[in-house]
Write an enzyme that holds these catalytic residues in place. Structure first.
Site, mmCIF file in Angstrom:
data_model
loop_
_atom_site.group_PDB
_atom_site.id
_atom_site.type_symbol
_atom_site.label_atom_id
_atom_site.label_comp_id
_atom_site.label_asym_id
_atom_site.label_seq_id
_atom_site.Cartn_x
_atom_site.Cartn_y
_atom_site.Cartn_z
ATOM 1 N N SER A 152 -6.320 0.936 -4.808
ATOM 2 C CA SER A 152 -6.430 2.350 -4.458
ATOM 3 C C SER A 152 -5.035 2.979 -4.518
ATOM 4 O O SER A 152 -4.395 2.940 -5.565
ATOM 5 C CB SER A 152 -7.078 2.496 -3.080
ATOM 6 N N TYR A 199 0.839 -1.208 0.000
ATOM 7 C CA TYR A 199 0.000 0.000 0.000
ATOM 8 C C TYR A 199 0.876 1.261 0.000
ATOM 9 O O TYR A 199 0.947 1.967 -0.962
ATOM 10 C CB TYR A 199 -0.965 -0.006 1.182
ATOM 11 N N ASP A 212 -17.645 3.474 -8.403
ATOM 12 C CA ASP A 212 -16.590 4.001 -7.535
ATOM 13 C C ASP A 212 -16.651 5.523 -7.569
ATOM 14 O O ASP A 212 -16.283 6.150 -8.556
ATOM 15 C CB ASP A 212 -15.227 3.508 -8.017
ATOM 16 N N HIS A 230 -15.947 1.819 -4.338
ATOM 17 C CA HIS A 230 -14.491 1.736 -4.199
ATOM 18 C C HIS A 230 -14.067 0.496 -3.417
ATOM 19 O O HIS A 230 -13.041 -0.104 -3.705
ATOM 20 C CB HIS A 230 -13.965 3.002 -3.507
#
Length: 720
Positions: free
Chosen positions: A578, A498, A661, A694
């Site tokens: 993301s 991430y 999203d 999302h």
């Protein structure tokens, strides 16, 4: 027989030869050269800050264009047809169904004499919200999202019971999008109230102690306002129970600044109202009002104060501040002057910084969160990317730890300042979520509910290693594998990351990881700069002008796994969503030689136009503003969409997008997929999740289908 049929079908779909002929099939099914649907490419080049920037797929930004809708359908049909033929798909779906269709329960919330919680049932698609009158009362359904719509498109986006447990505010959304509508229900009578608040995307009700109303963040329900501008239109309002909601009192007007989030909270005793202005994930301004004081008539509103009667507690400091008001004092959790955080006690009558008293100093562990439960301070620490819980009294004197069952993760306690009873969940790579109850006064903790998942995790082993990044900074990484797995440099390995927004990746049970491990794979999770595992300095070292550090850390993780004989580039895959989608997109374009396959989910990838879509403007403090020349200069060099290499073989790409999203605009996924398809001979497939936001859809069957497709794609590409 099933595997042979799947291979034959794949060969037919990929035009790699007649499946009935003697021509051999490719060793890795995903490597066939079937071209995706054609995509129009425009010769659009514009000059930004003196730099010519090509944007040949800008036309794909407009999802309302029928041509774009047709392109998406063709791409999704193409991807799903090929994914359906992958040989490991059926087995993965069956195994993921076993792991995800399980009975589970959340940590309960006490409100008055009632207990609220969610329960997953192995025969239901969505978790059901329940309530009980007391610990031993009969369980009854509060909200069942499975019955709200025939197709499952309506989702529950939060429930908020009043402190006396008599009233319930709850939010419903379409397709699990962030946009939602708030409703109210009287739980004594079961009657739905006429109250309705539209566009409750940021609304999290702060109830008054008497349950007569709540404060919340309001947004205009005007479809003509671009989503990127909505945060700047946010107002703080007060809703009285029984009102329609369209004329609620305005407590604080909109800031007009779309780069900041507005929040509101009310102390448990109803005395102190606090408004927060969050500037990205980097700094916070706090303003408070003592509601017990008689209001002055027509008080002046000083500059930079959000509303009449509010006083600044802190404003303009480049640091994060969180506040808990209890028993007439403020407990402030901050990284100001302490990258790993500390706690101050503040007298609201003397709120100036010079009068703050430090209760909990900074330590060698990151103080992730602070709560007041049962007149105790509950401190949640991250030490080497796993959690510890500590108790102190309200003057900061140590009491002792709350014992956890091992090295893993918890999100703190679920409880109230005036009640010593609390609950928490615990998980690790080898431990599914378990719910524990504790009494912070007595120091007693026991297992409240066990959650059973059909897997023998004793077969797995977890190690935490450290490796040097490009600049020599040591990075920690968890590596999970089967105990009997030989490290011969040929293991299919999945690297997940991430690296942003101060998000910490800590040990957590994952059905995806279990399915991967059972297929003989290695699963790795590094703690990249940009995350919060090692405090605010760690976060800042991977954001804005230093964002490249996060990408370098991730590339170094891949290199470590190769060098230390876990895998080789031909059998290494990466997965991120993301901001993690940006991460894997950067690795794919900067180091295509390191990995064979990429799963990129709901990503940011066009870093020169991200701020014009979705919630993009609120991320400017994290990434930078491409409209400013100096910040464009650090965004442009890594923006994956603008740096798809034309002369290097690219990894295979499975792009996971969602049709609803409204946080990260799917234009990123569309444009990048088209750019990769233009130059790559390997698969570049765009899979569009229907009726999903999302976070994906909230139906278990859709989660299973998506994850099975992703893992089958990776296993095929890695030749596993």
């Amino acid at each position: 027989m099933a595997k042979t049929s799947a291979l034959a079908l794949l060969a037919a779909l990929c035009a790699c030869g007649d499946p009935t002929s003697e021509r051999p099939l490719p060793a890795a099914p995903g490597t066939c050269s079937e071209r995706p649907p054609a995509t129009r490419r425009d010769e659009l080049v514009e000059e930004l800050h003196g730099t010519p920037v090509a944007d040949p797929y800008r036309w794909l930004e407009d999802a309302s264009d029928p041509a774009v809708q047709g392109w998406m359908r063709a791409q999704d049909d193409h991807a799903r047809g090929l994914l359906a033929a992958l040989p490991e798909g059926p087995a993965l779906r069956a195994r993921l169904a076993e792991l995800l269709y399980v009975d589970a329960i959340s940590a309960p919330v006490r409100r008055g004499d009632r207990i609220f919680y969610t329960r997953r049932h192995k025969d239901r698609e969505k978790a059901i919200y329940y309530v009980r009158d007391g610990e031993d009362g009969d369980e009854r359904v509060l909200l069942d999202p499975n019955t709200l719509s025939p197709d499952g498109s309506i989702s529950v986006h939060g429930v908020f019971p009043s402190y006396d447990g008599r009233l319930l505010a709850y939010k419903l959304s379409i397709n699990n999008a962030d946009a939602s509508t708030m409703h109210l229900r009287d739980l004594d009578s079961g009657r739905e109230l006429p109250d309705r608040i539209d566009n409750a995307r940021y609304a999290s009700p702060a109830w008054t102690p008497d349950g007569r109303g709540f404060y919340y963040v309001w947004l205009p329900a005007d479809p003509s306002i671009p989503p990127a501008e909505l945060p700047g239109r946010a107002e703080v309002r007060f809703h009285r129970v029984g009102d329609a909601g369209d004329h609620d009192d305005i407590i604080a007007a909109a800031t007009g600044d779309a780069s900041r989030f507005v929040g509101v909270q009310l102390s448990r005793d109803g005395r102190f109202l606090t408004i927060s202005h969050q500037h990205g994930w980097n700094s916070t301004d706090l303003y408070f009002k003592d509601l017990s004081e008689a209001p002055a008539s027509d008080p002046p509103v000083p500059k930079d104060i959000p509303a009449p009667g509010f006083r600044p507690l802190v404003a303009g400091r480049p640091a994060i501040f969180d506040l808990i008001a209890w028993r007439g004092a403020f407990y402030v959790h901050t990284n100001d002057g302490a990258p790993r955080y500390r706690v101050f006690k503040v007298d609201p009558a003397r709120p100036e910084r010079a009068h703050w008293r430090e209760l909990v100093p900074e330590s060698d562990a990151t103080l992730e969160g602070v709560q007041v439960i049962g007149d105790r301070l509950v401190l949640s620490y991250l030490r080497d990317a796993h959690n510890e819980l500590q108790l102190r009294d309200l003057e900061g004197a140590p009491i002792g730890p709350i014992a956890l069952p091992g090295l893993g993760s918890t999100s703190g306690l679920v409880g109230e300042p005036d009640d010593p009873r609390a609950y928490f969940h615990f998980t690790s790579f080898t431990q599914p979520d378990q719910i524990y109850s504790t009494d912070v006064q007595r120091g007693e903790t026991h297992l409240w509910r066990a959650i059973e998942v059909p897997v023998d995790t004793s077969r797995f082993t977890v190690e935490q290693v450290r490796y040097p990044s490009k600049d020599g900074t040591p990075i920690s990484m968890f590596i999970v594998r089967r105990r009997d797995l030989p490290l011969d440099g040929k293991r299919p390995t999945l690297l997940y990351g991430y690296g942003g927004f101060s998000v910490s990746l800590t040990p957590a049970f994952s059905a995806r990881a279990v399915a991967w491990l059972e297929h003989g794979g290695v699963y790795a999770v590094p703690n990249l700069r940009g995350g919060g595992e090692y405090g605010e300095d760690w976060h800042r070292a991977g954001m804005r002008e230093q964002k490249q550090n996060a990408f370098d850390d991730f590339a170094a993780a891949a290199q470590y796994l190769i060098t230390h004989d876990y895998t080789r580039p031909q059998q290494l895959a990466v997965y991120g969503g993301s901001n993690g989608g940006l991460l894997v997109g950067a690795l794919m374009t900067q180091h295509p030689e390191l990995v064979r396959a990429v799963v990129c989910a709901v990503p940011l990838l066009d870093m020169l136009r991200y701020h014009r879509f979705g919630a993009g403007r609120t991320w400017i403090p994290e990434y930078g503003d491409p409209d400013i020349a100096a910040e464009f200069a650090w965004l442009h060099p890594y923006s994956p969409y603008h740096h798809v290499p034309k002369d290097s073989p690219l990894p295979a790409l499975l792009m996971l997008s969602a049709d609803s999203d409204d946080r990260v605009d799917p234009m990123h996924a569309r444009k990048f997929t088209a750019a990769v398809q233009h130059v790559s001979e390997r698969p570049a497939w765009l899979r569009v999740e229907r009726n999903a936001g999302h976070g994906g859809a909230d139906l278990v069957q859709q989660t299973i289908a998506r994850e099975a497709d992703a893992l089958a794609f990776l296993l095929a590409e890695l030749g596993a």
